[in-house]
Design a protein around this motif. Structure first.
Motif, PDB file in Angstrom:
ATOM      1  N   THR A 105     106.713  17.982   6.509  1.00  0.00           N
ATOM      2  CA  THR A 105     105.785  17.760   7.617  1.00  0.00           C
ATOM      3  C   THR A 105     104.515  18.588   7.430  1.00  0.00           C
ATOM      4  O   THR A 105     103.404  18.111   7.706  1.00  0.00           O
ATOM      5  N   ILE A 106     104.680  19.818   6.953  1.00  0.00           N
ATOM      6  CA  ILE A 106     103.519  20.682   6.706  1.00  0.00           C
ATOM      7  C   ILE A 106     102.598  20.066   5.658  1.00  0.00           C
ATOM      8  O   ILE A 106     101.373  20.044   5.815  1.00  0.00           O
ATOM      9  N   LEU A 107     103.175  19.541   4.571  1.00  0.00           N
ATOM     10  CA  LEU A 107     102.376  18.960   3.495  1.00  0.00           C
ATOM     11  C   LEU A 107     101.627  17.710   3.964  1.00  0.00           C
ATOM     12  O   LEU A 107     100.442  17.535   3.662  1.00  0.00           O
ATOM     13  N   GLN A 144      98.455  18.759  12.139  1.00  0.00           N
ATOM     14  CA  GLN A 144      97.260  18.108  11.601  1.00  0.00           C
ATOM     15  C   GLN A 144      96.006  18.717  12.215  1.00  0.00           C
ATOM     16  O   GLN A 144      95.017  18.979  11.526  1.00  0.00           O
ATOM     17  N   LEU A 145      96.046  18.956  13.541  1.00  0.00           N
ATOM     18  CA  LEU A 145      94.929  19.611  14.222  1.00  0.00           C
ATOM     19  C   LEU A 145      94.699  21.005  13.648  1.00  0.00           C
ATOM     20  O   LEU A 145      93.557  21.427  13.436  1.00  0.00           O
ATOM     21  N   GLY A 146      95.805  21.716  13.397  1.00  0.00           N
ATOM     22  CA  GLY A 146      95.704  23.072  12.857  1.00  0.00           C
ATOM     23  C   GLY A 146      95.059  23.102  11.484  1.00  0.00           C
ATOM     24  O   GLY A 146      94.188  23.941  11.212  1.00  0.00           O
ATOM     25  N   PHE A 147      95.453  22.182  10.615  1.00  0.00           N
ATOM     26  CA  PHE A 147      94.883  22.158   9.273  1.00  0.00           C
ATOM     27  C   PHE A 147      93.421  21.712   9.292  1.00  0.00           C
ATOM     28  O   PHE A 147      92.607  22.226   8.511  1.00  0.00           O
ATOM     29  N   ALA A 204     107.545   9.068   7.170  1.00  0.00           N
ATOM     30  CA  ALA A 204     108.165   9.954   6.184  1.00  0.00           C
ATOM     31  C   ALA A 204     108.680  11.259   6.790  1.00  0.00           C
ATOM     32  O   ALA A 204     109.553  11.910   6.218  1.00  0.00           O
ATOM     33  N   VAL A 205     108.141  11.642   7.958  1.00  0.00           N
ATOM     34  CA  VAL A 205     108.544  12.905   8.585  1.00  0.00           C
ATOM     35  C   VAL A 205     109.515  12.639   9.729  1.00  0.00           C
ATOM     36  O   VAL A 205     109.628  11.519  10.222  1.00  0.00           O
ATOM     37  N   GLU A 206     110.195  13.689  10.156  1.00  0.00           N
ATOM     38  CA  GLU A 206     111.192  13.555  11.221  1.00  0.00           C
ATOM     39  C   GLU A 206     110.568  13.563  12.612  1.00  0.00           C
ATOM     40  O   GLU A 206     111.054  12.905  13.523  1.00  0.00           O
ATOM     41  N   ASP A 207     109.494  14.322  12.793  1.00  0.00           N
ATOM     42  CA  ASP A 207     108.900  14.506  14.118  1.00  0.00           C
ATOM     43  C   ASP A 207     107.402  14.242  14.043  1.00  0.00           C
ATOM     44  O   ASP A 207     106.644  15.028  13.475  1.00  0.00           O
ATOM     45  N   THR A 208     106.953  13.109  14.616  1.00  0.00           N
ATOM     46  CA  THR A 208     105.536  12.762  14.552  1.00  0.00           C
ATOM     47  C   THR A 208     104.676  13.674  15.426  1.00  0.00           C
ATOM     48  O   THR A 208     103.487  13.848  15.163  1.00  0.00           O
ATOM     49  N   LEU A 209     105.265  14.262  16.479  1.00  0.00           N
ATOM     50  CA  LEU A 209     104.513  15.197  17.307  1.00  0.00           C
ATOM     51  C   LEU A 209     104.137  16.429  16.494  1.00  0.00           C
ATOM     52  O   LEU A 209     103.008  16.919  16.567  1.00  0.00           O
ATOM     53  N   GLN A 210     105.076  16.934  15.696  1.00  0.00           N
ATOM     54  CA  GLN A 210     104.777  18.057  14.820  1.00  0.00           C
ATOM     55  C   GLN A 210     103.653  17.697  13.849  1.00  0.00           C
ATOM     56  O   GLN A 210     102.744  18.492  13.608  1.00  0.00           O
ATOM     57  N   LEU A 211     103.719  16.486  13.313  1.00  0.00           N
ATOM     58  CA  LEU A 211     102.684  16.018  12.387  1.00  0.00           C
ATOM     59  C   LEU A 211     101.312  16.049  13.052  1.00  0.00           C
ATOM     60  O   LEU A 211     100.343  16.547  12.468  1.00  0.00           O
ATOM     61  N   GLY A 212     101.240  15.547  14.288  1.00  0.00           N
ATOM     62  CA  GLY A 212      99.971  15.510  14.988  1.00  0.00           C
ATOM     63  C   GLY A 212      99.417  16.881  15.313  1.00  0.00           C
ATOM     64  O   GLY A 212      98.220  17.140  15.139  1.00  0.00           O
ATOM     65  N   VAL A 213     100.276  17.786  15.769  1.00  0.00           N
ATOM     66  CA  VAL A 213      99.826  19.124  16.150  1.00  0.00           C
ATOM     67  C   VAL A 213      99.392  19.934  14.922  1.00  0.00           C
ATOM     68  O   VAL A 213      98.320  20.547  14.927  1.00  0.00           O
ATOM     69  N   ALA A 215      91.068   5.191   6.775  1.00  0.00           N
ATOM     70  CA  ALA A 215      91.959   5.794   5.774  1.00  0.00           C
ATOM     71  C   ALA A 215      92.951   6.745   6.415  1.00  0.00           C
ATOM     72  O   ALA A 215      94.141   6.744   6.071  1.00  0.00           O
ATOM     73  N   VAL A 216      92.488   7.552   7.377  1.00  0.00           N
ATOM     74  CA  VAL A 216      93.391   8.509   8.013  1.00  0.00           C
ATOM     75  C   VAL A 216      94.427   7.796   8.865  1.00  0.00           C
ATOM     76  O   VAL A 216      95.579   8.246   8.976  1.00  0.00           O
ATOM     77  N   VAL A 217      94.063   6.641   9.461  1.00  0.00           N
ATOM     78  CA  VAL A 217      95.033   5.852  10.230  1.00  0.00           C
ATOM     79  C   VAL A 217      96.136   5.347   9.312  1.00  0.00           C
ATOM     80  O   VAL A 217      97.327   5.425   9.634  1.00  0.00           O
ATOM     81  N   ILE A 218      95.739   4.830   8.142  1.00  0.00           N
ATOM     82  CA  ILE A 218      96.708   4.294   7.184  1.00  0.00           C
ATOM     83  C   ILE A 218      97.598   5.401   6.635  1.00  0.00           C
ATOM     84  O   ILE A 218      98.825   5.263   6.558  1.00  0.00           O
ATOM     85  N   VAL A 219      96.989   6.537   6.274  1.00  0.00           N
ATOM     86  CA  VAL A 219      97.755   7.664   5.719  1.00  0.00           C
ATOM     87  C   VAL A 219      98.679   8.249   6.782  1.00  0.00           C
ATOM     88  O   VAL A 219      99.845   8.555   6.506  1.00  0.00           O
ATOM     89  N   THR A 220      98.176   8.392   8.012  1.00  0.00           N
ATOM     90  CA  THR A 220      98.995   8.939   9.091  1.00  0.00           C
ATOM     91  C   THR A 220     100.164   8.022   9.414  1.00  0.00           C
ATOM     92  O   THR A 220     101.274   8.486   9.699  1.00  0.00           O
TER      93      THR A 220
END
Length: 291
Positions: A63-65, A181-184, A170-179, A159-164
């Motif tokens: 998820t971090i990657l 993502q803001l951090g990175f 691919a990840v277990e928790d999409t909320l973690q991905l979104g949060v 592109a970011v819509v398609i990649v996201t």
């Protein structure tokens, strides 16, 4: 929550996002581009991380990657948008960048080597016509730098819509991905700012207001409200609410920045808005055709 309340919540998201380009234009007048990105997404990340604190701690490396990948693309979108806003009216930038809704299905059709749907083809025709009308007479042959950057931002956003979308499967928790993502996005903004600018905190009330509204209302609130509201309404209503963003942006630009456009510019903006509605299948072109 009832569907009507969920639709109203999504309406407020579109309203919040509609103010984004106006606030970015105001903030970018005195704060560096990357500095502004770092502040906006850094504060948004801290806010959402604290709200979902326990859930955020259970993150894994995958998820971090993926968050880092989508975060760098998100950062690049707003770099391009801010530079566009320095050269172009906020309302025009909003309508031009909104064609990303149309580009996603078009790019996916090319990737899959499939014939694009009728609604996408019709949307493309409307967009091209709208782009011509949105340009001023002196820009008919050579697109202005601000308009070019707005269209480029639309492609990056697609592109970011398609990649996201791929990352969310691919990840277990999409909320973690979104949060994260803001951090990175905020982290990359700060790194770039330290290398290319002289980063600083907001100093005036105008700067603080624009940064806080961008971080807390446009990013943190918009992200959380969208995720929550979509659970209680249908996808068509969600798409319609999001499609209203450039309309609200034009209204904010008119009243806050005093921006004005010629009649043919408004006609072009209307055609682009219609193309977004058709491509997003908010307007059923088959039913319209049969009337």
């Amino acid at each position: 929550m009832s569907q009507k309340k969920a639709d109203l919540l999504l309406f407020t998201v579109a309203l919040a996002w509609g103010s984004s380009n106006v606030l970015l234009k105001i903030g970018a007048e005195s704060i560096g581009t990357l500095n502004l990105i770092g502040l906006r997404f850094g504060l948004a990340f801290i806010t959402t991380f604290l709200i979902f604190f326990k859930r955020m701690l259970r993150v894994n490396l995958k998820t971090i990657l993926y968050s880092a990948l989508t975060g760098v693309i998100l950062c690049s979108i707003f770099m391009v948008l801010i530079y566009a806003l320095k050269l172009e009216d906020a309302s025009r930038v909003s309508f031009l960048s909104s064609i990303s809704v149309l580009l996603v299905p078009a790019l996916m059709a090319v990737y899959r080597r499939e014939r694009p749907e009728k609604c996408v083809v019709i949307g493309m025709v409307l967009v091209l016509t709208g782009l011509i009308l949105l340009m001023n007479p002196g820009e008919m042959i050579f697109v202005s730098a601000g308009s070019f950057l707005s269209i480029l931002a639309a492609f990056i956003n697609a592109a970011v819509v398609i990649v996201t979308n791929a990352a969310s499967h691919a990840v277990e928790d999409t909320l973690q991905l979104g949060v994260y993502q803001l951090g990175f996005a905020g982290l990359f903004g700060w790194i770039g700012s330290f290398i290319m600018e002289n980063p600083r905190l907001p100093e005036t009330s105008v700067e603080w207001t624009s940064v806080l509204l961008l971080a807390l209302i446009c990013s943190a609130y918009g992200f959380i409200a969208l995720s929550y509201g979509q659970k209680y309404t249908v996808p068509e209503h969600s798409a319609f609410a999001i499609a209203l963003e450039p309309v609200f942006s034009a209204v904010f630009a008119f009243f806050v920045l005093g921006e004005r456009m010629e009649f043919h510019n408004y006609a072009g903006a209307l055609l682009i808005f219609l193309s977004v509605m058709i491509a997003g299948k908010i307007i059923d072109i088959g039913k319209v055709w049969s009337i």
